[in-house]
Design an enzyme around this catalytic site. Structure first.
Site, PDB file in Angstrom:
ATOM      1  N   ARG A  49       0.826  -1.214   0.000  1.00  0.00           N
ATOM      2  CA  ARG A  49       0.000   0.000   0.000  1.00  0.00           C
ATOM      3  C   ARG A  49       0.860   1.264   0.000  1.00  0.00           C
ATOM      4  NH1 ARG A  49      -2.645   1.168   4.478  1.00  0.00           N
ATOM      5  NH2 ARG A  49      -2.761  -0.996   5.183  1.00  0.00           N
ATOM      6  N   TYR A 101     -16.494  18.507 -13.383  1.00  0.00           N
ATOM      7  CA  TYR A 101     -16.882  17.111 -13.600  1.00  0.00           C
ATOM      8  C   TYR A 101     -17.930  16.732 -12.543  1.00  0.00           C
ATOM      9  CZ  TYR A 101     -16.500  12.087 -12.999  1.00  0.00           C
ATOM     10  OH  TYR A 101     -16.781  10.756 -12.822  1.00  0.00           O
ATOM     11  N   ASP A 172      -7.516  20.182 -12.047  1.00  0.00           N
ATOM     12  CA  ASP A 172      -7.864  18.946 -12.755  1.00  0.00           C
ATOM     13  C   ASP A 172      -7.624  19.215 -14.228  1.00  0.00           C
ATOM     14  OD1 ASP A 172      -9.084  16.882 -14.145  1.00  0.00           O
ATOM     15  OD2 ASP A 172     -10.659  16.599 -12.650  1.00  0.00           O
TER      16      ASP A 172
HETATM   17  C1  LIG Z   1     -12.422  15.949 -15.606  1.00  0.00           C
HETATM   18  C2  LIG Z   1     -12.528  14.657 -14.869  1.00  0.00           C
HETATM   19  N1  LIG Z   1     -11.894  14.534 -13.683  1.00  0.00           N
HETATM   20  C3  LIG Z   1     -11.955  13.396 -12.947  1.00  0.00           C
HETATM   21  C4  LIG Z   1     -12.690  12.304 -13.395  1.00  0.00           C
HETATM   22  C5  LIG Z   1     -12.770  11.070 -12.538  1.00  0.00           C
HETATM   23  O1  LIG Z   1     -11.919  10.093 -13.032  1.00  0.00           O
HETATM   24  P1  LIG Z   1     -12.134   8.526 -12.789  1.00  0.00           P
HETATM   25  O2  LIG Z   1     -13.360   8.131 -13.568  1.00  0.00           O
HETATM   26  O3  LIG Z   1     -10.867   7.919 -13.289  1.00  0.00           O
HETATM   27  O4  LIG Z   1     -12.354   8.319 -11.334  1.00  0.00           O
HETATM   28  C6  LIG Z   1     -13.348  12.373 -14.619  1.00  0.00           C
HETATM   29  C7  LIG Z   1     -14.121  11.232 -15.124  1.00  0.00           C
HETATM   30  O5  LIG Z   1     -14.852  11.326 -16.088  1.00  0.00           O
HETATM   31  C8  LIG Z   1     -13.263  13.582 -15.378  1.00  0.00           C
HETATM   32  O6  LIG Z   1     -13.885  13.734 -16.566  1.00  0.00           O
END
Ligand SMILES: Cc1ncc(COP(=O)(O)O)c(C=O)c1O
Length: 374
Positions: A49, A101, A172
């Site tokens: 881990r 998101y 992000d």
């Molecule tokens: C902009 C964005 N950030 C984070 C995520 C989350 O990623 P994961 O599906 O790998 O958990 C997504 C998933 O669609 C996304 O579009």
């Protein structure tokens, strides 16, 4: 593992050269998949881990592409996001876009409603106004371009502002990929990706990754990963690293195809509201050009919500499925989800433009639009 002189090389070269074992006679060219939950005592890691040599190779590659001191992989993008949110002290203020998101938004609202954080939302875009919201804030969350509205924010200005207020900035950058954007070099403290998308690139795994410059910050985030147990499988880390090798060529093709599809959609008489930061009149165009590039996700509206839904079900090359960033083109009407933001136009279709032939893609999409919208 990687020679530091590689820092001066182009991203497409570094994507191929980083995260390799030392070049010694008889050594493998690719990192092995190390399947072990525990390790002989006295070294690092002690336990699965905490770390894994296959993760390290992938993390080294992402850190290299992001210009970071280090990177950490997670079980999924949302697990990486959660590790960052975990850093906010109880009752701390998080400033975040109103339309990120959907599950980022859901998590932020869950934490806010439960009293764990105080959420202050802003409207993302080139003129995003966060001055008031940043007062006393611990974390500024940025997503650029946003999913699915493709709002582009000025990461440089936002991060500068957050720093002046003593807040961390996390970006992000999933829609840009490390090929198109390096938010750490623009002043952000943490960059997060759903590696499920462009980084891995083949819609065959779930993974998250984040990168940062500050050693203490990386250590705190690593501790969250250990505590949450949100670890990736070594096999998936290996596959994701294999995806990194072709990231540059895939992104170039994704972007070129997206430009063709966006322009053709805009010229189509049955289509409205085409969203793509590559258009000169997109509000984030200048910023996108200066930073992330135009992105390979395109949004458009056509007909009623029912007709838009029918388009998604009528294409044959475009797969009707959620997600983005794989080699195959995906199509989806986001408002089909009850949990999506009520502000989303109900007929908005999100395209993740793949790497197939652009004419084949257009032929399929145009046919679906013409069949489904009278
Ligand atoms: C902009 C964005 N950030 C984070 C995520 C989350 O990623 P994961 O599906 O790998 O958990 C997504 C998933 O669609 C996304 O579009």
């Amino acid at each position: 593992m990687t020679d530091d002189s590689a820092r001066g090389l182009a991203p497409s070269t570094r994507a191929v050269t980083t995260g390799r074992p030392a070049a010694e006679p008889g050594a493998p060219v690719n990192p092995p998949i190390v399947m072990s939950s525990t390790y002989h005592a006295g070294g690092a890691p002690e336990y699965g881990r905490e770390g894994n040599p296959t993760w390290w190779a992938f993390e080294e590659a992402v850190a290299d592409l992001e210009g970071a001191a280090g990177a950490l992989c997670f079980a999924s993008g949302i697990a990486a996001i959660d590790a960052v949110l975990d850093l906010v002290p109880a009752g701390g203020v998080v400033v975040a876009p109103a339309h990120p998101y959907s599950n980022t938004r859901a998590r932020l609202h869950e934490l806010h409603t439960g009293g764990r954080i105080v959420l202050r939302e802003y409207v993302a875009g080139p003129d995003a106004d966060i001055a008031e919201a940043l007062d006393g804030a611990h974390l500024l969350w940025v997503e650029s371009p946003t999913n699915p509205l493709l709002q582009v924010s000025d990461v440089v200005a936002l991060a500068r502002h957050a720093k002046a207020c003593g807040a961390l900035t996390a970006v992000d950058s999933t829609f840009s990929s490390p090929y198109c954007a390096q938010p750490l070099t623009w002043g952000a403290d943490i960059v997060v990706h759903s590696a499920t998308k462009y980084i891995a690139g083949h819609s065959d795994l779930l993974m998250g990754v984040l990168a940062a410059q500050d050693a203490d910050l990386l250590a705190a985030l690593k501790f969250r990963r250990v505590m949450n147990g949100s670890v990736s499988s070594p096999f998936e880390a290996w596959l994701a690293l294999r995806g990194v090798r072709t990231l540059a060529v895939r992104m170039e093709r994704h972007l070129a195809n997206a430009a063709v599809i966006a322009e053709r959609l805009r010229a189509h008489p049955k289509v409205d509201g085409v969203r793509w930061p590559g258009f000169a009149d997109h509000p984030g165009h200048a910023l996108a050009l200066a930073t992330t590039g135009p992105c390979a996700i395109v949004g458009f509206e056509a007909g009623t919500p029912e007709q838009a839904e029918a388009i998604c079900q009528s294409t044959t090359l475009w797969t009707h499925a959620t997600s983005i960033g794989g080699v195959e083109s995906l199509i989806e009407r986001r408002a089909r989800y009850a949990f999506e933001h009520p502000d989303l136009p109900p007929s908005l279709i999100r395209l993740s433009v793949g790497i197939e032939d652009a004419e084949d893609l257009w032929h399929d999409l145009e046919g679906a639009i013409d069949r489904c919208v009278p």
